[in-house]
Design a protein around this motif. Structure first.
Motif, PDB file in Angstrom:
ATOM      1  N   SER A  83       0.859  -1.182   0.000  1.00  0.00           N
ATOM      2  CA  SER A  83       0.000   0.000   0.000  1.00  0.00           C
ATOM      3  C   SER A  83       0.897   1.234   0.000  1.00  0.00           C
ATOM      4  CB  SER A  83      -0.906   0.022   1.239  1.00  0.00           C
ATOM      5  OG  SER A  83      -1.824  -1.056   1.205  1.00  0.00           O
ATOM      6  N   ALA A  84       0.516   2.249  -0.786  1.00  0.00           N
ATOM      7  CA  ALA A  84       1.376   3.430  -0.886  1.00  0.00           C
ATOM      8  C   ALA A  84       0.612   4.595  -1.488  1.00  0.00           C
ATOM      9  CB  ALA A  84       2.608   3.125  -1.739  1.00  0.00           C
ATOM     10  N   TYR A  85       1.154   5.774  -1.262  1.00  0.00           N
ATOM     11  CA  TYR A  85       0.639   6.982  -1.911  1.00  0.00           C
ATOM     12  C   TYR A  85       1.401   7.188  -3.213  1.00  0.00           C
ATOM     13  CZ  TYR A  85       0.045  11.922  -3.003  1.00  0.00           C
ATOM     14  OH  TYR A  85      -0.196  13.103  -3.656  1.00  0.00           O
ATOM     15  N   LEU A  86       0.681   7.531  -4.269  1.00  0.00           N
ATOM     16  CA  LEU A  86       1.290   7.791  -5.566  1.00  0.00           C
ATOM     17  C   LEU A  86       1.115   9.270  -5.899  1.00  0.00           C
ATOM     18  CD1 LEU A  86      -0.154   4.725  -7.549  1.00  0.00           C
ATOM     19  CD2 LEU A  86       2.070   4.881  -6.414  1.00  0.00           C
ATOM     20  N   SER A  87       2.225   9.969  -6.009  1.00  0.00           N
ATOM     21  CA  SER A  87       2.149  11.356  -6.444  1.00  0.00           C
ATOM     22  C   SER A  87       1.638  11.395  -7.880  1.00  0.00           C
ATOM     23  CB  SER A  87       3.529  12.009  -6.368  1.00  0.00           C
ATOM     24  OG  SER A  87       4.415  11.402  -7.304  1.00  0.00           O
ATOM     25  N   ARG A  88       1.350  12.594  -8.374  1.00  0.00           N
ATOM     26  CA  ARG A  88       0.845  12.695  -9.745  1.00  0.00           C
ATOM     27  C   ARG A  88       1.807  12.051 -10.737  1.00  0.00           C
ATOM     28  NH1 ARG A  88      -0.858  18.862 -10.653  1.00  0.00           N
ATOM     29  NH2 ARG A  88       0.954  19.176  -9.307  1.00  0.00           N
ATOM     30  N   LYS A  89       3.112  12.307 -10.552  1.00  0.00           N
ATOM     31  CA  LYS A  89       4.113  11.727 -11.459  1.00  0.00           C
ATOM     32  C   LYS A  89       4.144  10.205 -11.339  1.00  0.00           C
ATOM     33  CE  LYS A  89       9.042  11.644 -12.536  1.00  0.00           C
ATOM     34  NZ  LYS A  89       9.071  10.178 -12.492  1.00  0.00           N
ATOM     35  N   ARG A  92       1.158   8.710 -12.986  1.00  0.00           N
ATOM     36  CA  ARG A  92       1.299   8.676 -14.444  1.00  0.00           C
ATOM     37  C   ARG A  92       2.234   7.546 -14.875  1.00  0.00           C
ATOM     38  NH1 ARG A  92       1.909  14.322 -13.939  1.00  0.00           N
ATOM     39  NH2 ARG A  92       4.152  14.086 -14.319  1.00  0.00           N
ATOM     40  N   ASP A  93       3.343   7.379 -14.167  1.00  0.00           N
ATOM     41  CA  ASP A  93       4.285   6.315 -14.504  1.00  0.00           C
ATOM     42  C   ASP A  93       3.630   4.939 -14.381  1.00  0.00           C
ATOM     43  OD1 ASP A  93       6.203   8.214 -14.949  1.00  0.00           O
ATOM     44  OD2 ASP A  93       7.226   7.943 -13.026  1.00  0.00           O
ATOM     45  N   MET A  94       2.824   4.784 -13.321  1.00  0.00           N
ATOM     46  CA  MET A  94       2.142   3.505 -13.135  1.00  0.00           C
ATOM     47  C   MET A  94       1.143   3.243 -14.258  1.00  0.00           C
ATOM     48  SD  MET A  94      -0.770   2.315 -10.633  1.00  0.00           S
ATOM     49  CE  MET A  94      -1.739   2.975 -11.954  1.00  0.00           C
ATOM     50  N   GLN A  95       0.449   4.293 -14.695  1.00  0.00           N
ATOM     51  CA  GLN A  95      -0.498   4.135 -15.795  1.00  0.00           C
ATOM     52  C   GLN A  95       0.210   3.746 -17.083  1.00  0.00           C
ATOM     53  OE1 GLN A  95      -2.248   8.109 -15.207  1.00  0.00           O
ATOM     54  NE2 GLN A  95      -4.244   7.133 -14.917  1.00  0.00           N
ATOM     55  N   VAL A  96       1.387   4.328 -17.322  1.00  0.00           N
ATOM     56  CA  VAL A  96       2.183   3.956 -18.497  1.00  0.00           C
ATOM     57  C   VAL A  96       2.548   2.487 -18.437  1.00  0.00           C
ATOM     58  CG1 VAL A  96       4.453   4.245 -19.578  1.00  0.00           C
ATOM     59  CG2 VAL A  96       3.100   6.256 -18.969  1.00  0.00           C
ATOM     60  N   GLN A  97       2.981   2.045 -17.258  1.00  0.00           N
ATOM     61  CA  GLN A  97       3.398   0.658 -17.095  1.00  0.00           C
ATOM     62  C   GLN A  97       2.242  -0.304 -17.333  1.00  0.00           C
ATOM     63  OE1 GLN A  97       5.159  -0.129 -13.297  1.00  0.00           O
ATOM     64  NE2 GLN A  97       5.546  -2.273 -13.726  1.00  0.00           N
ATOM     65  N   GLU A 156      12.811   9.640 -18.083  1.00  0.00           N
ATOM     66  CA  GLU A 156      11.745  10.647 -18.117  1.00  0.00           C
ATOM     67  C   GLU A 156      12.016  11.692 -19.196  1.00  0.00           C
ATOM     68  OE1 GLU A 156       8.132  12.370 -16.829  1.00  0.00           O
ATOM     69  OE2 GLU A 156       9.059  10.433 -16.329  1.00  0.00           O
ATOM     70  N   LYS A 157      13.279  12.063 -19.380  1.00  0.00           N
ATOM     71  CA  LYS A 157      13.638  13.044 -20.402  1.00  0.00           C
ATOM     72  C   LYS A 157      13.498  12.473 -21.812  1.00  0.00           C
ATOM     73  CE  LYS A 157      16.863  15.918 -17.740  1.00  0.00           C
ATOM     74  NZ  LYS A 157      16.214  17.215 -18.063  1.00  0.00           N
ATOM     75  N   MET A 158      13.724  11.164 -21.949  1.00  0.00           N
ATOM     76  CA  MET A 158      13.627  10.554 -23.282  1.00  0.00           C
ATOM     77  C   MET A 158      12.177  10.322 -23.693  1.00  0.00           C
ATOM     78  SD  MET A 158      16.873   7.945 -23.602  1.00  0.00           S
ATOM     79  CE  MET A 158      16.996   7.380 -21.901  1.00  0.00           C
ATOM     80  N   ARG A 159      11.305  10.132 -22.724  1.00  0.00           N
ATOM     81  CA  ARG A 159       9.895   9.988 -23.048  1.00  0.00           C
ATOM     82  C   ARG A 159       9.292  11.359 -23.313  1.00  0.00           C
ATOM     83  NH1 ARG A 159       7.904   5.520 -18.529  1.00  0.00           N
ATOM     84  NH2 ARG A 159       8.953   3.737 -19.477  1.00  0.00           N
ATOM     85  N   GLY A 160       8.177  11.381 -24.011  1.00  0.00           N
ATOM     86  CA  GLY A 160       7.536  12.655 -24.296  1.00  0.00           C
ATOM     87  C   GLY A 160       6.416  12.482 -25.296  1.00  0.00           C
TER      88      GLY A 160
END
Length: 452
Positions: A83-89, A92-97, A156-160
């Protein structure tokens, strides 16, 4: 300065929102002794007192947002390791995964000596078409040096956004000068299914359970079935080191090989929250033999698949004990504030077995020998849910068992578990006797030798 009562009210309001409440509650510092929430309100006042003291007296001015996020994450992580808190970033990363697709370049990278190194370009992606090669060292992105950044920061910089350009500066072995490569980002799909034909056997490596897994698995099996033809002897589904993923994908993959019966049972806090997923007619493997490979890195969704196929005797499970993560996490969005990942249920195999902190025991135990240079290293030690601090206890039994090694050789010919599975499907080997029987046999042989 904000008053203590303001802090208490604000804190309780925050907790109420997180719990999904739809009404605003007025909180006063005067509590009824008979109220069932009196102790909770007192603890929330304590939180407000501490927060106020930190904001006013800490040696440096703290970031209020980070303080609150850390407090929320501390509350959730104290429940269990998942169980954990997910910041907005992070959300988003989890949704990508889980979606299995994103705007990017199409390269697998790793960190080596604080430099981003290309493991391999993914076929038919912008990076592969632009000429990026395995072992290239990426030093700059759009002329900005990235040496010293973490791997996550560089990725993160390579994605976009799709159709946006980026320039890579790479150092390549055998080339004197750095190379500049211009790439236009495109939609990159993470194929969690990696098939290959092993002569007369169809082998499928499933690396994670994202939104693409079920579709890609069925497609891969149909293609290999067509290529191998009548010589096909069976299938190997390799779930080793697969950490899990989406519950619905685990159910769909299990259903791909089952004609009927339960796949998984999930049980929440209350009996009315119990749910049972059922298989539908249709077996993509046409009833042929299936072997599922597991090890100490096979967790969660992987264990759902292995447990379902094992309980229905649809597959032979080979390898070593799985990780033992028998809990289900629900992602609860919090609007612009990210989300929380909360453990909401335990899952059980069709025969009502809980594998929480126990794992799935293979039908045939085949240990993978560790190379001498890896023995004793942290990364290859046995892994298991029972070793995680604060893990959920197994509700059915006090017995908890640690996991097993998660080491898998890169070379198939050195992969003892895979080679046994191939020979087992071809009828060249039979299952070894259980360990207890082996121990008794060895003891008898020792007694016979000593009596000579």
């Amino acid at each position: 300065m904000m008053r203590k009562t303001d802090f208490a009210f604000w804190t309780f309001l925050l907790m109420t929102v997180l719990a999904g409440a739809t009404t605003v509650l007025n909180v006063s510092r005067t509590y009824s002794a008979t109220s069932p929430n009196t102790e909770l309100y007192k603890q929330l006042d304590l939180f407000g007192d501490v927060l106020e003291r930190v904001r006013s007296d800490y040696v440096e001015k703290p970031d209020d947002t980070k303080l609150i996020e850390s407090a929320i994450n501390g509350m959730l992580s104290a429940l269990d390791p998942h169980s954990a808190y997910l910041s907005r970033k992070n959300f988003r990363d989890m949704q990508v995964q889980t979606r299995g697709e994103f705007g990017g370049l199409g390269i697998e990278v790793t960190m080596e000596n604080q430099v981003v190194k290309v493991v391999a370009p993914i076929d038919d992606t912008p990076a592969a078409k632009a000429g990026v090669q395995a072992n290239d060292l990426i030093t700059h992105l759009d002329d900005e040096q990235i040496v010293g950044l973490s791997l996550e920061e560089a990725v993160e910089k390579m994605r976009g956004p799709v159709n946006t350009p980026i320039k890579l500066t790479v150092v390549r072995k055998g080339v004197d000068e750095p190379i500049e490569i211009k790439i236009v980002r495109d939609v990159i799909r993470i194929n969690a299914v990696k098939p290959r034909i092993e002569g007369d056997i169809a082998y499928v490596k499933v690396t994670t359970f994202n939104e693409q897994t079920h579709v890609n698995l069925v497609k891969s099996i149909e293609e290999m079935k067509s290529k191998i033809g009548s010589k096909l002897k069976g299938y190997i589904i390799d779930l080793r080191n697969n950490p899990g993923g989406l519950l619905d994908q685990a159910i769909a993959v299990s259903d791909d090989f089952l004609e009927r019966g339960a796949i998984v049972i999930t049980k929440g806090r209350n009996n009315e929250e119990t749910q049972r997923s059922q298989a539908r007619p249709g077996d993509v493997a046409d009833g042929m033999k299936i072997i599922v490979l597991i090890n100490g890195g096979s967790a969660s969704a992987s264990e759902i698949v292995a447990g379902a196929l094992q309980d229905h005797e649809r597959a032979t499970i080979i390898g070593t004990r799985s990780f033992g993560k028998g809990s289900v996490q629900t992602i609860i969005p919090l609007g612009a504030n990210g989300a929380i990942r909360l453990t909401t249920a335990r899952y059980y195999t069709p025969r009502n077995r809980s594998i929480q902190a126990k794992g799935i025991d293979p039908d045939i135990i085949i240990e993978q020998e560790l190379p001498e240079d890896l023995k004793g290293k942290l990364g290859v030690k046995p892994r298991g849910e029972a070793s995680l601090r604060g893990h959920l206890r197994n509700g059915d039994t006090e017995e908890e068992i640690s996991g097993s090694s998660a080491y898998v050789p890169q070379e198939p010919e050195k992969d003892t578990q895979l080679q046994f599975a191939l020979n087992y499907l071809r009828g060249k080997v039979t299952a070894p006797p259980p360990k207890a029987e082996q121990a008794e046999q060895k003891k008898a042989e020792t007694q016979t030798d000593s009596s000579k």
